[in-house]
Design a protein around this motif. Structure first.
Motif, PDB file in Angstrom:
ATOM      1  N   HIS A  22       0.907  -1.385  -0.005  1.00  0.00           N
ATOM      2  CA  HIS A  22      -0.168   0.234  -0.167  1.00  0.00           C
ATOM      3  C   HIS A  22       0.793   1.374   0.371  1.00  0.00           C
ATOM      4  O   HIS A  22       0.529   1.961  -0.100  1.00  0.00           O
ATOM      5  CB  HIS A  22      -0.821   0.293   0.729  1.00  0.00           C
ATOM      6  N   ARG A  23       2.422   0.724   0.050  1.00  0.00           N
ATOM      7  CA  ARG A  23       3.054   2.393   0.568  1.00  0.00           C
ATOM      8  C   ARG A  23       3.850   2.395  -1.173  1.00  0.00           C
ATOM      9  O   ARG A  23       4.303   3.961  -1.309  1.00  0.00           O
ATOM     10  CB  ARG A  23       4.515   1.861   1.143  1.00  0.00           C
ATOM     11  N   VAL A  24       3.462   2.160  -2.206  1.00  0.00           N
ATOM     12  CA  VAL A  24       3.299   1.957  -3.494  1.00  0.00           C
ATOM     13  C   VAL A  24       2.126   2.747  -4.164  1.00  0.00           C
ATOM     14  O   VAL A  24       1.017   1.865  -4.327  1.00  0.00           O
ATOM     15  CB  VAL A  24       4.174   1.051  -4.126  1.00  0.00           C
ATOM     16  N   ALA A  25       2.606   3.381  -5.138  1.00  0.00           N
ATOM     17  CA  ALA A  25       1.056   3.651  -5.883  1.00  0.00           C
ATOM     18  C   ALA A  25       0.677   2.634  -6.701  1.00  0.00           C
ATOM     19  O   ALA A  25       0.952   1.561  -7.393  1.00  0.00           O
ATOM     20  CB  ALA A  25       1.104   5.397  -6.943  1.00  0.00           C
ATOM     21  N   PRO A  26      -0.482   2.234  -6.625  1.00  0.00           N
ATOM     22  CA  PRO A  26      -1.343   0.984  -7.286  1.00  0.00           C
ATOM     23  C   PRO A  26      -1.105   2.242  -8.751  1.00  0.00           C
ATOM     24  O   PRO A  26      -1.269   2.701  -9.608  1.00  0.00           O
ATOM     25  CB  PRO A  26      -3.113   1.384  -7.089  1.00  0.00           C
ATOM     26  N   GLY A  27      -1.028   0.258  -9.634  1.00  0.00           N
ATOM     27  CA  GLY A  27      -1.134   0.289 -11.039  1.00  0.00           C
ATOM     28  C   GLY A  27       0.796   0.186 -11.265  1.00  0.00           C
ATOM     29  O   GLY A  27       1.063  -0.742 -12.578  1.00  0.00           O
ATOM     30  N   LEU A  28       1.878   0.334 -10.713  1.00  0.00           N
ATOM     31  CA  LEU A  28       2.985   0.138 -10.351  1.00  0.00           C
ATOM     32  C   LEU A  28       3.400  -1.108 -10.309  1.00  0.00           C
ATOM     33  O   LEU A  28       3.660  -1.499  -9.400  1.00  0.00           O
ATOM     34  CB  LEU A  28       3.791   0.475  -9.589  1.00  0.00           C
ATOM     35  N   LEU A  29       2.607  -3.167 -10.671  1.00  0.00           N
ATOM     36  CA  LEU A  29       3.084  -3.244 -10.869  1.00  0.00           C
ATOM     37  C   LEU A  29       4.708  -4.041 -11.281  1.00  0.00           C
ATOM     38  O   LEU A  29       4.699  -3.745 -12.499  1.00  0.00           O
ATOM     39  CB  LEU A  29       1.888  -4.466 -10.865  1.00  0.00           C
ATOM     40  N   ASP A 121       8.020  -2.128  -1.297  1.00  0.00           N
ATOM     41  CA  ASP A 121       8.233  -1.301  -0.520  1.00  0.00           C
ATOM     42  C   ASP A 121       9.934  -0.713  -1.454  1.00  0.00           C
ATOM     43  O   ASP A 121      10.880  -1.206  -1.090  1.00  0.00           O
ATOM     44  CB  ASP A 121       8.296  -1.519   0.858  1.00  0.00           C
ATOM     45  N   LEU A 122       9.668   0.658  -1.493  1.00  0.00           N
ATOM     46  CA  LEU A 122      10.717   1.324  -1.770  1.00  0.00           C
ATOM     47  C   LEU A 122      11.887   1.790  -0.389  1.00  0.00           C
ATOM     48  O   LEU A 122      11.297   1.783   0.935  1.00  0.00           O
ATOM     49  CB  LEU A 122      10.862   2.918  -2.512  1.00  0.00           C
ATOM     50  N   PRO A 123      13.295   2.009  -0.487  1.00  0.00           N
ATOM     51  CA  PRO A 123      13.808   2.235   0.994  1.00  0.00           C
ATOM     52  C   PRO A 123      12.718   3.551   1.865  1.00  0.00           C
ATOM     53  O   PRO A 123      12.857   4.534   1.034  1.00  0.00           O
ATOM     54  CB  PRO A 123      15.336   2.891   0.457  1.00  0.00           C
ATOM     55  N   GLY A 124      12.963   3.598   3.346  1.00  0.00           N
ATOM     56  CA  GLY A 124      11.858   5.247   3.632  1.00  0.00           C
ATOM     57  C   GLY A 124      10.549   4.705   3.525  1.00  0.00           C
ATOM     58  O   GLY A 124       9.993   5.180   3.900  1.00  0.00           O
ATOM     59  N   ALA A 125      10.036   3.647   2.890  1.00  0.00           N
ATOM     60  CA  ALA A 125       8.589   3.472   2.192  1.00  0.00           C
ATOM     61  C   ALA A 125       7.835   3.594   4.238  1.00  0.00           C
ATOM     62  O   ALA A 125       6.299   3.473   4.082  1.00  0.00           O
ATOM     63  CB  ALA A 125       8.469   2.132   2.159  1.00  0.00           C
ATOM     64  N   ARG A 126       8.753   2.707   4.871  1.00  0.00           N
ATOM     65  CA  ARG A 126       7.497   2.281   6.307  1.00  0.00           C
ATOM     66  C   ARG A 126       7.654   4.068   6.880  1.00  0.00           C
ATOM     67  O   ARG A 126       6.607   4.178   7.691  1.00  0.00           O
ATOM     68  CB  ARG A 126       8.558   1.561   7.369  1.00  0.00           C
ATOM     69  N   LEU A 127       8.105   5.090   6.668  1.00  0.00           N
ATOM     70  CA  LEU A 127       8.254   6.594   7.340  1.00  0.00           C
ATOM     71  C   LEU A 127       6.853   7.031   6.798  1.00  0.00           C
ATOM     72  O   LEU A 127       6.508   7.708   7.537  1.00  0.00           O
ATOM     73  CB  LEU A 127       9.268   7.625   6.425  1.00  0.00           C
ATOM     74  N   LEU A 128       6.323   6.260   5.709  1.00  0.00           N
ATOM     75  CA  LEU A 128       4.709   6.586   5.495  1.00  0.00           C
ATOM     76  C   LEU A 128       3.671   6.342   6.312  1.00  0.00           C
ATOM     77  O   LEU A 128       3.153   7.119   7.412  1.00  0.00           O
ATOM     78  CB  LEU A 128       4.331   6.577   3.832  1.00  0.00           C
ATOM     79  N   ASP A 129       4.172   4.820   7.380  1.00  0.00           N
ATOM     80  CA  ASP A 129       3.214   4.574   7.799  1.00  0.00           C
ATOM     81  C   ASP A 129       3.477   5.502   8.840  1.00  0.00           C
ATOM     82  O   ASP A 129       2.310   5.738  10.102  1.00  0.00           O
ATOM     83  CB  ASP A 129       3.939   3.762   8.657  1.00  0.00           C
ATOM     84  N   LEU A 130       4.830   5.809   9.667  1.00  0.00           N
ATOM     85  CA  LEU A 130       5.054   6.296  11.013  1.00  0.00           C
ATOM     86  C   LEU A 130       3.997   8.141  10.713  1.00  0.00           C
ATOM     87  O   LEU A 130       3.056   8.414  11.428  1.00  0.00           O
ATOM     88  CB  LEU A 130       6.223   6.672  10.963  1.00  0.00           C
ATOM     89  N   VAL A 131       4.188   8.484   9.732  1.00  0.00           N
ATOM     90  CA  VAL A 131       3.428   9.630   9.936  1.00  0.00           C
ATOM     91  C   VAL A 131       1.887   9.995   9.709  1.00  0.00           C
ATOM     92  O   VAL A 131       1.210  10.469  10.230  1.00  0.00           O
ATOM     93  CB  VAL A 131       3.343   9.955   7.956  1.00  0.00           C
ATOM     94  N   GLN A 132       1.034   8.610   8.948  1.00  0.00           N
ATOM     95  CA  GLN A 132       0.161   7.872   9.552  1.00  0.00           C
ATOM     96  C   GLN A 132      -0.878   7.696  10.517  1.00  0.00           C
ATOM     97  O   GLN A 132      -1.181   8.184  11.048  1.00  0.00           O
ATOM     98  CB  GLN A 132      -0.248   6.651   8.324  1.00  0.00           C
ATOM     99  N   VAL A 133       0.394   7.024  11.239  1.00  0.00           N
ATOM    100  CA  VAL A 133       0.404   6.252  12.588  1.00  0.00           C
ATOM    101  C   VAL A 133       0.287   8.261  13.691  1.00  0.00           C
ATOM    102  O   VAL A 133      -0.702   7.768  14.600  1.00  0.00           O
ATOM    103  CB  VAL A 133       1.677   5.568  13.849  1.00  0.00           C
ATOM    104  N   MET A 134       1.196   9.278  13.466  1.00  0.00           N
ATOM    105  CA  MET A 134       1.225  10.185  14.151  1.00  0.00           C
ATOM    106  C   MET A 134       0.184  10.857  14.015  1.00  0.00           C
ATOM    107  O   MET A 134       0.029  11.580  14.862  1.00  0.00           O
ATOM    108  CB  MET A 134       2.671  10.815  13.750  1.00  0.00           C
TER     109      MET A 134
END
Length: 324
Positions: A22-29, A121-134
């Motif tokens: 879910h951290r990668v834009a849909p359609g980029l398969l 996931d690209l490197p640093g993708a989990r940072l998006l999760d942190l922003v959403q959780v915060m």
């Protein structure tokens, strides 16, 4: 060459569990994912609101909104058919557990089962999760929703000190945890800053600012300048920093609230780097003696704060040994 599939009537078929991030834009398969989707006899997805569905259908892939159980899925593969299951965000634990039970029973001829990651996931993708959780914590937590920059300031200092201690102790697990705690402070303050009525900014503004600064201060990496030694790198850094800040004094920007030894060493470093020869002020008392020691340590490339902490730990250990 197009995707060619051979059907064997006696084959139990094939199940492809397609996972996406879910951290990668849909359609980029990935290309193997598109091959599997276009070559499948049937594509299933239990979540009708799955973000991939519009893009799959736009690419000509027919997707049935269905969530069969394990036995139904195995049956649909009979005759050598290939069924692709587009996994939901939570994965498909009910389905995979059911398939494992069927396979373990030994009573069913099982299709080939393939787990195919369609995007990574690209490197640093989990940072998006942190922003959403915060963001959610800020909105829903009674304590976090009331915090201010001023109220959190002490935690920033505490976490910074704990990070330094983890580095000095050499504890890798502790280091990882303390880095996370420091990162939390950055994200928390940026989230609070979004709500400012006059000068709001976000975590993207914070990240964008430091990216711009790093590129500008590393012309030997991103530009035409050259630097082959750490000293030359530092020279580039200080020169570009001076151009940016346009400070009237080399002491501008030195935080006076930092620990005394670190403050003294920083001032000595600024003066020495600028080539300003300033005699140390003389006076009575331990303070002036410590100032001289800090300046001498800085000149020798020693961090006086770190050196004192090492000595203080040795003193602590001696106290404990005496107590024992």
């Amino acid at each position: 060459m197009g995707y060619v599939r051979c059907v064997n009537a006696s084959s139990p078929g094939r199940i492809v569990l397609l996972t996406t991030s879910h951290r990668v834009a849909p359609g980029l398969l990935s290309w193997p994912a598109w091959q599997a989707l276009h070559g499948a006899d049937r594509v299933l997805c239990a979540d009708g609101a799955h973000p991939q569905l519009p893009y799959l259908r736009e690419a000509g892939v027919r997707v049935d909104e269905a969530g069969p159980d394990a036995q139904e899925l195995v049956a649909s593969c009979a005759g050598g058919r290939t069924v692709v299951v587009v996994a939901t965000g939570e994965g498909e634990p009910r389905l995979t557990d059911g398939l494992a039970r069927l396979a373990g029973s030994g009573r069913v001829s099982m299709p080939d089962l393939e787990l195919l990651p369609a995007s990574y996931d690209l490197p640093g993708a989990r940072l998006l999760d942190l922003v959403q959780v915060m963001d959610r914590i800020r909105a829903e937590c009674p304590w976090s929703s009331r915090q201010t920059h001023e109220g959190l300031a002490k935690y920033g200092l505490e976490e910074a000190y704990e990070l330094v201690e983890a580095i000095e102790e050499g504890d890798r697990d502790e280091l990882r945890e303390e880095l996370g705690d420091v990162l939390l402070q950055v994200v928390f303050h940026a989230r609070i800053a979004e709500e400012d009525e006059t000068e709001p900014f976000s975590i993207d503004d914070v990240a964008g600012g430091i990216v711009t600064k790093l590129i500008h201060r590393h012309p030997h990496v991103f530009g035409d300048a050259t630097a082959s030694t750490p000293e030359e790198v530092k020279e580039h850094w200080l020169r570009t920093k001076a151009e940016e800040k346009r400070r009237a004094s080399v002491t501008d920007g030195v935080p006076l609230g930092q620990p005394g030894l670190a403050l003294a060493a920083k001032l000595a470093s600024r003066a020495r780097t600028a080539g300003i020869e300033v005699p140390l002020p003389r006076g009575e008392g331990v303070g002036y003696e410590l100032l001289a020691l800090a300046a001498r340590a800085e000149e020798q490339g020693v961090d006086p704060e770190a050196a004192l902490r090492v000595a203080a730990r040795a003193y602590r250990d001696a106290i404990r040994a005496t107590e024992a």
